[in-house]
Motif scaffolding. Structure first.
Motif, PDB file in Angstrom:
ATOM      1  N   SER A   1       4.585 107.279  77.964  1.00 42.56           N
ATOM      2  CA  SER A   1       5.269 106.261  78.766  1.00 42.56           C
ATOM      3  C   SER A   1       6.782 106.351  78.584  1.00 42.56           C
ATOM      4  N   ALA A   2       7.227 106.627  77.373  1.00 43.79           N
ATOM      5  CA  ALA A   2       8.659 106.816  77.134  1.00 43.79           C
ATOM      6  C   ALA A   2       9.163 108.052  77.877  1.00 43.79           C
ATOM      7  N   THR A   3       8.359 109.096  77.879  1.00 39.47           N
ATOM      8  CA  THR A   3       8.724 110.300  78.626  1.00 39.47           C
ATOM      9  C   THR A   3       8.761 110.020  80.125  1.00 39.47           C
ATOM     10  N   ALA A   4       7.807 109.217  80.600  1.00 38.88           N
ATOM     11  CA  ALA A   4       7.799 108.841  82.017  1.00 38.88           C
ATOM     12  C   ALA A   4       9.037 108.028  82.373  1.00 38.88           C
TER      13      ALA A   4
ATOM     14  N   ALA B   1      11.759 110.358  82.839  1.00 33.59           N
ATOM     15  CA  ALA B   1      11.599 111.033  84.128  1.00 33.59           C
ATOM     16  C   ALA B   1      12.062 110.142  85.273  1.00 33.59           C
ATOM     17  N   VAL B   2      11.757 108.848  85.200  1.00 36.10           N
ATOM     18  CA  VAL B   2      12.221 107.910  86.227  1.00 36.10           C
ATOM     19  C   VAL B   2      13.743 107.877  86.250  1.00 36.10           C
ATOM     20  N   ALA B   3      14.365 107.847  85.082  1.00 36.70           N
ATOM     21  CA  ALA B   3      15.829 107.837  85.007  1.00 36.70           C
ATOM     22  C   ALA B   3      16.415 109.135  85.555  1.00 36.70           C
ATOM     23  N   TYR B   4      15.709 110.239  85.358  1.00 33.80           N
ATOM     24  CA  TYR B   4      16.185 111.525  85.868  1.00 33.80           C
ATOM     25  C   TYR B   4      16.048 111.595  87.391  1.00 33.80           C
TER      26      TYR B   4
ATOM     27  N   SER C   1      19.614 106.000  77.816  1.00 29.57           N
ATOM     28  CA  SER C   1      20.584 106.760  77.026  1.00 29.57           C
ATOM     29  C   SER C   1      19.956 107.855  76.179  1.00 29.57           C
ATOM     30  N   GLY C   2      18.686 107.765  75.862  1.00 28.11           N
ATOM     31  CA  GLY C   2      18.043 108.787  75.048  1.00 28.11           C
ATOM     32  C   GLY C   2      16.581 108.453  74.827  1.00 28.11           C
ATOM     33  N   PHE C   3      15.920 109.313  74.064  1.00 26.46           N
ATOM     34  CA  PHE C   3      14.487 109.129  73.858  1.00 26.46           C
ATOM     35  C   PHE C   3      14.192 107.892  73.017  1.00 26.46           C
ATOM     36  N   ALA C   4      15.055 107.564  72.065  1.00 30.98           N
ATOM     37  CA  ALA C   4      14.832 106.364  71.248  1.00 30.98           C
ATOM     38  C   ALA C   4      14.913 105.110  72.111  1.00 30.98           C
ATOM     39  N   ALA C   5      15.880 105.058  73.014  1.00 30.13           N
ATOM     40  CA  ALA C   5      15.988 103.918  73.928  1.00 30.13           C
ATOM     41  C   ALA C   5      14.787 103.867  74.864  1.00 30.13           C
ATOM     42  N   ALA C   6      14.297 105.035  75.272  1.00 23.59           N
ATOM     43  CA  ALA C   6      13.108 105.079  76.130  1.00 23.59           C
ATOM     44  C   ALA C   6      11.875 104.583  75.384  1.00 23.59           C
ATOM     45  N   MET C   7      11.782 104.924  74.092  1.00 23.45           N
ATOM     46  CA  MET C   7      10.657 104.437  73.286  1.00 23.45           C
ATOM     47  C   MET C   7      10.701 102.915  73.172  1.00 23.45           C
ATOM     48  N   TRP C   8      11.869 102.357  72.882  1.00 22.75           N
ATOM     49  CA  TRP C   8      11.991 100.905  72.785  1.00 22.75           C
ATOM     50  C   TRP C   8      11.726 100.239  74.130  1.00 22.75           C
TER      51      TRP C   8
ATOM     52  N   ASP D   1      19.628  97.881  74.849  1.00 13.99           N
ATOM     53  CA  ASP D   1      20.995  98.333  75.117  1.00 13.99           C
ATOM     54  C   ASP D   1      21.055  99.662  75.856  1.00 13.99           C
ATOM     55  N   GLY D   2      20.224 100.611  75.528  1.00  9.54           N
ATOM     56  CA  GLY D   2      20.300 101.937  76.130  1.00  9.54           C
ATOM     57  C   GLY D   2      19.492 102.100  77.401  1.00  9.54           C
ATOM     58  N   PHE D   3      18.970 101.005  77.931  1.00  6.93           N
ATOM     59  CA  PHE D   3      18.145 101.037  79.142  1.00  6.93           C
ATOM     60  C   PHE D   3      18.793 100.120  80.170  1.00  6.93           C
TER      61      PHE D   3
END
Length: 119
Positions: free
Chosen positions: A11-14, A17-20, A28-35, A83-85
């Motif tokens: 889901s974080a990877t998805a 992908a949505v942001a891309y 901002s990064g994978f950690a922000a995507a995980m959160w 913050d990063g989303f």
């Protein structure tokens, strides 16, 4: 438990992908995507059922289309908590939540096939 962790990572990877794919959503990064994936999942589990019950007359009147607005609200609310989303507007939240939901359907069906086949 393994299925939940794999779904969270996918889901974080998805979300990345949505942001891309769509410029209205920024991560901002994978950690922000995980959160963000965690917060979206938490909001969908705790808040969305309450909103669904409260807006049931509107949802029935619009033949279920208002449910897209509820999903966008959860997506937009998560962007306010992380913050990063960043989601630029409510229109961007609708498009972003549609893309994220489509990716979630693909993830769920793939994981269902994977974890059922292992038994």
């Amino acid at each position: 438990m393994l299925k939940l962790i794999v779904k969270w990572l996918l889901s974080a990877t998805a979300l990345l992908a949505v942001a891309y794919l769509y410029s209205g959503v920024q991560v901002s990064g994978f950690a922000a995507a995980m959160w963000a994936a965690f917060i979206i999942g938490l909001l969908n589990t705790l808040v969305r059922p309450v909103l669904f019950i409260l807006t049931l007359p509107i949802t029935v009147l619009t033949l279920g289309l208002f449910f897209f607005v509820i999903n966008a609200l959860m997506f937009y609310a998560a962007s306010g908590l992380i913050d990063g989303f960043v989601v630029r507007s409510f229109g961007a939240a609708i498009i972003g939540s549609l893309l994220y939901s489509a990716a979630g359907l693909i993830i769920d069906s793939a994981l269902e096939g994977l974890f059922v086949a292992r038994r």
